[in-house]
Enzyme design. Structure first.
Site, PDB file in Angstrom:
ATOM      1  N   GLU A 393       0.834  -1.335   0.076  1.00 31.95           N
ATOM      2  CA  GLU A 393      -0.017  -0.063   0.023  1.00 31.95           C
ATOM      3  C   GLU A 393       1.235   1.141  -0.260  1.00 31.95           C
ATOM      4  O   GLU A 393       1.344   1.543   1.368  1.00 31.95           O
ATOM      5  CB  GLU A 393      -0.966  -0.442   1.103  1.00 31.95           C
ATOM      6  N   TYR A 394       1.200   1.823  -1.746  1.00 36.99           N
ATOM      7  CA  TYR A 394       0.820   1.703  -2.276  1.00 36.99           C
ATOM      8  C   TYR A 394       2.215   1.542  -3.846  1.00 36.99           C
ATOM      9  O   TYR A 394       2.991   2.267  -3.106  1.00 36.99           O
ATOM     10  CB  TYR A 394      -0.194   2.350  -3.286  1.00 36.99           C
ATOM     11  N   THR A 460     -11.363  -2.847  -1.691  1.00 34.63           N
ATOM     12  CA  THR A 460     -13.511  -1.197  -1.866  1.00 34.63           C
ATOM     13  C   THR A 460     -13.857  -0.894  -0.195  1.00 34.63           C
ATOM     14  O   THR A 460     -15.342  -1.552  -0.147  1.00 34.63           O
ATOM     15  CB  THR A 460     -14.099  -1.947  -3.179  1.00 34.63           C
ATOM     16  N   ASP A 462     -13.138   1.754   3.704  1.00 36.53           N
ATOM     17  CA  ASP A 462     -11.759   3.412   3.668  1.00 36.53           C
ATOM     18  C   ASP A 462     -12.082   4.074   2.882  1.00 36.53           C
ATOM     19  O   ASP A 462     -10.618   4.892   2.559  1.00 36.53           O
ATOM     20  CB  ASP A 462     -10.727   2.516   3.819  1.00 36.53           C
TER      21      ASP A 462
END
Length: 619
Positions: A393-394, A460, A462
């Site tokens: 991330e990310y 999908t 936060d």
């Protein structure tokens, strides 16, 4: 950013309403439907109720129906129902009532011949319409459509029923008493959401069942005014006989299991069995291993492979010994696979906190992949894992830290891991759902990397939260956009559509579900878009709370963008419920996705009701 797809939202709402889900405040299901709808806070009528259902949906339109019931002791002479529809929803024709509107407020009056309702009598009227069809703010003759009277409290929820004496055709249920300010009169027993009995005591034996069949039981109390309180927790029961449980199907149903959950959360691998989740999932991501010094490393040695389990904590009821070669979660996962051989387990590396090491590691992709392979395939636990999940991330973007490796780094990483792990192991990745223009999806070559990937876990959730301490309040996991959403392309549908457009096959995309809510405090506005003073308090962290705690502490009282929200006191929360998960699973099937995944097991109820909703929705 992609604009909202009203058809997708309407489909999700239609699915929810087809199961009798009630939308908005002030509406209640009929007594026999309330538990199936998941409306735990629904109230029985002291005088009369009005219940809305969406009978059918054909894409360009829908059929709706209102049902009125006199639950009082005196006749009702004349009735008027008022409700609110979204601006995109219109009534085009009606029957058995005169329907008019003023803006978004719709009013239905009796026809005269059907205006009188004797005690216990019901009447319905219907209409055809266009748009989404979600009704809110219902009033019946100026009073709440749930029929409750001011100052008359509802009974509390009884205890979750216990099951005993289970046979091929029967089960004995028992529960702890509810309380009420004026006394509890009796209890409704519901099987799979339908009332099967009303009893005065605290036990009931249900008979005439089918062998080898799963049933879900709940109980609710009625007070002396015949008001119905919230339902108890769900008790899953499988009658004896009938062979093995139904296999979980061909869609991926994956959950994250966290190694730190064995501490404060007291959540262990055995909970997957006692909750009934183990027979419904297909895959587990074990989170997390660390990425440091250019290689994969163990995340928590004690929890992973050293913690000794007692017999009552162990999956197979056997205690660990001091001299056995493998203990901890790894050994419990081994026992789980022996009990449920259909489950595949992946070792997940990275996550929000430990993603900072990926950039350095990818300076030598082959060496990085080799280090991870040797750790996953360590002879002590090689049989436990069926592959690897990479949770960076990310790539080429900012999370807790920022990476500037370039857009090709994602493709290079997945190729290196596929080359090292081969075709017989699973190689997956958790990826961003930021579909905004030049957002995180645009920063890395997810399309090019997909050829080396078994699937992507698209995070999908936060999208919104109390890191924006003043708000505006918004659901953290909207399926679709909606009027007033703070960022148009911060929703699941936009992410899925953008990844498809970049060449990722639909079957390699899993829709993400959060088993938790995000919330604010200092909020006066019920609907989304309100201001706040900061994050709401949470058990482990401000602004976040498990579903199992929120469902009773702050029950949902609205839906938007295909997910639920709740306003209680000065707090505002959003989270998915079994009903909204049903809508999201319908979306996943319509889009041809490979399935769904969720973060994470310990947020679910003790009987795994969210996991059950995923399983049922993907059948």
């Amino acid at each position: 950013m992609r604009h909202a797809r009203r058809k997708s939202l309407a489909s999700a709402l239609a699915l929810a309403l087809s199961f009798g889900l009630l939308t908005g405040v002030g509406m209640a299901a009929s007594p026999d439907k309330r538990e199936a709808d998941g409306a735990d806070g629904a109230k029985a009528a002291a005088t009369a109720t009005a219940t809305y259902t969406k009978v059918s949906d054909w894409g360009s339109g829908f059929e709706g129906k209102w049902t009125l019931k006199n639950t009082g002791s005196a006749p009702i002479n004349g009735w008027t129902v008022e409700w609110t529809f979204p601006s995109d929803t219109k009534v085009t024709s009606s029957w058995d009532a005169t329907v008019t509107n003023s803006g978004t407020t719709w009013t239905a009056k009796d026809k005269g011949w059907n205006g009188t309702l004797a005690p216990g009598a019901s009447v319905s009227f219907g209409f055809n319409g266009t748009g989404g069809g979600a009704a809110t703010n219902c009033k019946l003759n100026g009073a709440s459509c749930d029929g409750t009277q001011p100052g008359d409290a509802l009974p509390s929820a009884p205890g979750t029923p216990a099951a005993s004496d289970i046979t091929d055709t029967s089960v004995k249920l028992s529960w702890s008493a509810a309380t009420d300010d004026k006394g509890v009169k009796n209890y409704d027993v519901l099987r799979d959401g339908a009332k099967v009995a009303t009893v005065e005591g605290l036990t009931y034996t249900d008979t005439g069942l089918t062998k080898g069949t799963d049933y879900a039981y709940t109980v609710r109390a009625r007070d002396t005014a015949d008001q119905v309180g919230p339902t108890s927790g769900v008790r899953q029961v499988r009658t004896t006989g009938g062979g093995d449980p139904e296999p979980p199907g061909d869609k991926v149903k994956l959950g994250y299991f966290t190694n730190w959950g064995v501490y404060q959360r007291n959540y262990h691998v055995k909970n997957l069995v006692t909750s009934g989740s183990a027979e419904k999932i297909t895959h587990i991501n074990y989170a997390f291993g660390n990425v440091q010094g250019g290689k994969c490393t163990i995340g928590d040695a004690y929890a992973d492979y050293d913690k000794a389990y007692t017999a009552d904590q162990s999956v197979d009821g056997k205690a660990d010994t001091w001299d056995q070669p493998l203990r901890g979660n790894f050994n419990q996962l081994r026992k789980l696979k022996q009990k449920y051989p259909h489950i595949k387990i992946l070792y997940s590396f990275g996550g929000w906190t430990w993603s900072g090491g990926f950039g350095e590691a990818m300076k030598n992709p082959a060496a990085f992949a080799d280090s991870c392979y040797k750790l996953v395939e360590d002879p002590r636990w090689a049989d436990v894992f069926d592959g690897i999940d990479l949770d960076w991330e990310y790539p080429n973007a900012c999370g807790l830290t920022c990476d500037t490796s370039g857009p090709a780094v994602m493709k290079d990483m997945m190729k290196a891991f596929r080359d090292r792990f081969g075709s017989n192991n699973l190689v997956t990745a958790a990826i961003t759902a930021d579909a905004s223009p030049d957002g995180k999806i645009d920063k890395a070559d997810y399309g090019g990397a997909a050829q080396y990937t078994d699937w992507y876990n698209v995070m999908t959730y936060d999208f919104f939260g109390a890191w924006d301490a003043k708000g505006p309040t918004a659901p953290h996991s909207p399926l679709t956009s909606y009027p007033g959403i703070p960022k148009q392309d911060f929703n699941s549908d936009s992410a899925i559509k953008k990844l498809k457009a970049k060449g990722v096959p639909a079957k390699k995309l899993l829709l993400g579900i959060g088993f938790y809510g995000r919330g604010w405090t200092g909020v006066t506005q019920k609907e989304p878009g309100g201001t706040a003073t900061g994050p709401a308090p949470g058990k482990y962290e401000q602004g976040i709370e498990d579903y199992k705690d929120l469902k009773d502490r702050c029950p949902s009282n609205g839906t938007v963008g295909g997910t639920a929200y709740a306003h209680c006191g000065n707090q505002w929360w959003s989270y998915d419920t079994p009903a909204t998960i049903g809508g999201k699973m319908n979306y996943a099937k319509q889009q041809g996705l490979g399935g769904s995944f969720f973060w994470e097991f310990s947020g679910d109820t003790a009987n795994g009701e969210l996991m059950t909703a995923i399983n049922n929705g993907l059948k």
